[in-house]
Design a protein around this motif. Structure first.
Motif, PDB file in Angstrom:
ATOM      1  N   THR A  57       0.821  -1.207   0.000  1.00  0.00           N
ATOM      2  CA  THR A  57       0.000   0.000   0.000  1.00  0.00           C
ATOM      3  C   THR A  57       0.854   1.255   0.000  1.00  0.00           C
ATOM      4  O   THR A  57       1.823   1.376   0.747  1.00  0.00           O
ATOM      5  N   GLN A  58       0.484   2.196  -0.853  1.00  0.00           N
ATOM      6  CA  GLN A  58       1.127   3.509  -0.868  1.00  0.00           C
ATOM      7  C   GLN A  58       0.458   4.393   0.183  1.00  0.00           C
ATOM      8  O   GLN A  58      -0.778   4.458   0.254  1.00  0.00           O
ATOM      9  N   ILE A  59       1.261   5.083   0.978  1.00  0.00           N
ATOM     10  CA  ILE A  59       0.743   5.901   2.080  1.00  0.00           C
ATOM     11  C   ILE A  59       1.028   7.365   1.800  1.00  0.00           C
ATOM     12  O   ILE A  59       2.176   7.745   1.542  1.00  0.00           O
ATOM     13  N   ALA A  60      -0.019   8.195   1.870  1.00  0.00           N
ATOM     14  CA  ALA A  60       0.120   9.637   1.670  1.00  0.00           C
ATOM     15  C   ALA A  60      -0.311  10.374   2.928  1.00  0.00           C
ATOM     16  O   ALA A  60      -1.441  10.196   3.397  1.00  0.00           O
ATOM     17  N   LEU A  61       0.570  11.182   3.464  1.00  0.00           N
ATOM     18  CA  LEU A  61       0.260  12.067   4.592  1.00  0.00           C
ATOM     19  C   LEU A  61      -0.083  13.437   4.030  1.00  0.00           C
ATOM     20  O   LEU A  61       0.690  14.006   3.250  1.00  0.00           O
ATOM     21  N   ILE A  62      -1.245  13.961   4.424  1.00  0.00           N
ATOM     22  CA  ILE A  62      -1.639  15.300   3.994  1.00  0.00           C
ATOM     23  C   ILE A  62      -1.872  16.143   5.239  1.00  0.00           C
ATOM     24  O   ILE A  62      -2.793  15.898   6.020  1.00  0.00           O
ATOM     25  N   THR A  63      -1.019  17.116   5.443  1.00  0.00           N
ATOM     26  CA  THR A  63      -1.185  18.053   6.562  1.00  0.00           C
ATOM     27  C   THR A  63      -1.960  19.260   6.039  1.00  0.00           C
ATOM     28  O   THR A  63      -1.547  19.918   5.084  1.00  0.00           O
ATOM     29  N   ALA A  77      -9.032   6.014   4.619  1.00  0.00           N
ATOM     30  CA  ALA A  77      -8.277   7.104   5.237  1.00  0.00           C
ATOM     31  C   ALA A  77      -8.087   6.818   6.715  1.00  0.00           C
ATOM     32  O   ALA A  77      -8.887   6.138   7.350  1.00  0.00           O
ATOM     33  N   THR A  78      -7.018   7.350   7.248  1.00  0.00           N
ATOM     34  CA  THR A  78      -6.793   7.403   8.685  1.00  0.00           C
ATOM     35  C   THR A  78      -6.875   8.863   9.088  1.00  0.00           C
ATOM     36  O   THR A  78      -6.122   9.699   8.562  1.00  0.00           O
ATOM     37  N   LEU A  79      -7.800   9.184   9.977  1.00  0.00           N
ATOM     38  CA  LEU A  79      -7.999  10.576  10.385  1.00  0.00           C
ATOM     39  C   LEU A  79      -7.107  10.907  11.574  1.00  0.00           C
ATOM     40  O   LEU A  79      -7.015  10.150  12.529  1.00  0.00           O
ATOM     41  N   ALA A  80      -6.466  12.060  11.504  1.00  0.00           N
ATOM     42  CA  ALA A  80      -5.589  12.523  12.578  1.00  0.00           C
ATOM     43  C   ALA A  80      -5.979  13.956  12.927  1.00  0.00           C
ATOM     44  O   ALA A  80      -5.382  14.905  12.420  1.00  0.00           O
ATOM     45  N   PRO A  81      -7.014  14.117  13.794  1.00  0.00           N
ATOM     46  CA  PRO A  81      -7.428  15.462  14.183  1.00  0.00           C
ATOM     47  C   PRO A  81      -6.420  16.080  15.153  1.00  0.00           C
ATOM     48  O   PRO A  81      -6.535  15.924  16.369  1.00  0.00           O
ATOM     49  N   MET A  82      -5.433  16.751  14.610  1.00  0.00           N
ATOM     50  CA  MET A  82      -4.311  17.257  15.389  1.00  0.00           C
ATOM     51  C   MET A  82      -3.945  18.659  14.948  1.00  0.00           C
ATOM     52  O   MET A  82      -4.224  19.071  13.822  1.00  0.00           O
ATOM     53  N   ASP A  83      -3.276  19.371  15.847  1.00  0.00           N
ATOM     54  CA  ASP A  83      -2.736  20.700  15.582  1.00  0.00           C
ATOM     55  C   ASP A  83      -1.254  20.531  15.264  1.00  0.00           C
ATOM     56  O   ASP A  83      -0.489  20.028  16.099  1.00  0.00           O
ATOM     57  N   ILE A  84      -0.825  20.948  14.076  1.00  0.00           N
ATOM     58  CA  ILE A  84       0.561  20.705  13.680  1.00  0.00           C
ATOM     59  C   ILE A  84       1.556  21.507  14.507  1.00  0.00           C
ATOM     60  O   ILE A  84       2.761  21.228  14.461  1.00  0.00           O
ATOM     61  N   THR A  85       1.082  22.482  15.277  1.00  0.00           N
ATOM     62  CA  THR A  85       2.001  23.244  16.122  1.00  0.00           C
ATOM     63  C   THR A  85       2.291  22.546  17.442  1.00  0.00           C
ATOM     64  O   THR A  85       3.160  22.990  18.192  1.00  0.00           O
ATOM     65  N   VAL A  86       1.564  21.472  17.737  1.00  0.00           N
ATOM     66  CA  VAL A  86       1.784  20.725  18.988  1.00  0.00           C
ATOM     67  C   VAL A  86       2.832  19.648  18.706  1.00  0.00           C
ATOM     68  O   VAL A  86       2.552  18.633  18.062  1.00  0.00           O
ATOM     69  N   ASP A  87       4.015  19.882  19.205  1.00  0.00           N
ATOM     70  CA  ASP A  87       5.151  19.010  18.878  1.00  0.00           C
ATOM     71  C   ASP A  87       4.890  17.560  19.280  1.00  0.00           C
ATOM     72  O   ASP A  87       5.152  16.631  18.511  1.00  0.00           O
ATOM     73  N   ALA A  88       4.364  17.340  20.479  1.00  0.00           N
ATOM     74  CA  ALA A  88       4.129  15.979  20.951  1.00  0.00           C
ATOM     75  C   ALA A  88       3.131  15.248  20.051  1.00  0.00           C
ATOM     76  O   ALA A  88       3.267  14.045  19.804  1.00  0.00           O
ATOM     77  N   ALA A  89       2.135  15.970  19.546  1.00  0.00           N
ATOM     78  CA  ALA A  89       1.146  15.352  18.655  1.00  0.00           C
ATOM     79  C   ALA A  89       1.789  14.920  17.345  1.00  0.00           C
ATOM     80  O   ALA A  89       1.506  13.836  16.820  1.00  0.00           O
ATOM     81  N   VAL A 126      -4.531  14.959   8.186  1.00  0.00           N
ATOM     82  CA  VAL A 126      -4.297  15.751   9.388  1.00  0.00           C
ATOM     83  C   VAL A 126      -5.019  17.087   9.262  1.00  0.00           C
ATOM     84  O   VAL A 126      -4.889  17.786   8.254  1.00  0.00           O
ATOM     85  N   GLY A 127      -5.774  17.447  10.290  1.00  0.00           N
ATOM     86  CA  GLY A 127      -6.452  18.733  10.337  1.00  0.00           C
ATOM     87  C   GLY A 127      -7.000  18.975  11.728  1.00  0.00           C
ATOM     88  O   GLY A 127      -7.087  18.045  12.535  1.00  0.00           O
ATOM     89  N   LYS A 128      -7.370  20.208  11.994  1.00  0.00           N
ATOM     90  CA  LYS A 128      -7.851  20.546  13.334  1.00  0.00           C
ATOM     91  C   LYS A 128      -9.364  20.382  13.473  1.00  0.00           C
ATOM     92  O   LYS A 128      -9.868  20.241  14.581  1.00  0.00           O
TER      93      LYS A 128
END
Length: 214
Positions: free
Chosen positions: A2-8, A52-64, A31-33
């Protein structure tokens, strides 16, 4: 495999359009807020026969972001594609009247988060992956000081990474999308005739061949 694409920045606009355009070839890590917007995107991707794999995250949060990249590694061991469409559109203001909070938020999202993500995502892409950034050259335009300066800094980071990885990989591409009727553009041009702008789905289709180039 499987090809994996990350979209921030996948919840709206060009990011969401690209996620849907990549359905035939990639599993999407979105990835989105905004949770609701990500869920709508997930429904659309499933409707197109994708996953899709949903990642409801804030890209400014380093730990996330560390957790996200570790999760990608644990599940797939790699990334094939990273599309970085996340951006903060600060309110327009004369250079001498930019609000400190607006400038700080622009730097945090457009510059600092991008720099951290390059360091985290780069190892996942390895030698054969592809990172794509999207330029919006407004640096020096009237009232675009906060947005223009920090967007230019983001692209400068991408260009440096592009030069540094030319022989070793990953491939780094910088594209310039056509004007689209996105929420970001609406903040800059609230009274604009949006009928003359390019639909994000149309623009995603135009950019896709360059994104899929190995």
């Amino acid at each position: 495999m499987t090809q994996i694409a990350l979209i921030t920045g996948a919840s709206r606009g060009l990011g969401a359009a690209l996620a849907k355009a990549l359905v035939p070839t990639h599993h999407i890590v979105a990835v989105g807020k905004t949770v609701g917007a990500l869920e709508e995107l997930d429904d659309a991707i499933q409707g197109l026969g994708g996953q899709a794999t949903l990642a409801p995250m804030d890209i400014t949060v380093d730990a996330a972001m560390q957790q996200l990249c570790r999760g990608i590694f644990d599940r797939w061991g790699k990334l094939d594609l990273w599309l970085h469409t996340a951006v903060h559109a600060a309110p327009l203001a004369p250079a001498g009247h930019i609000g400190p909070k607006d400038l700080a938020k622009s730097i945090a999202i457009n510059v600092e988060a991008t720099a951290r993500l390059i360091s985290y995502v780069g190892p996942l892409l390895g030698q054969g992956g592809h990172a794509v950034f999207f330029d919006d050259p407004r640096g020096g335009a009237q009232f675009f000081g906060a947005y223009g300066a920090t967007k230019a800094a983001q692209i400068a980071l991408a260009r440096s990474w592009q030069a540094e990885s030319q022989r070793t990989g990953p491939k780094v591409t910088i594209l310039e999308p056509a004007p689209m009727p996105t929420a970001t553009r609406a903040r800059f041009y609230p009274g604009e005739d949006r009928s003359a702008l390019t639909d994000p789905a149309t623009e995603a289709a135009r950019l896709l061949p360059q994104i899929l180039q190995a």
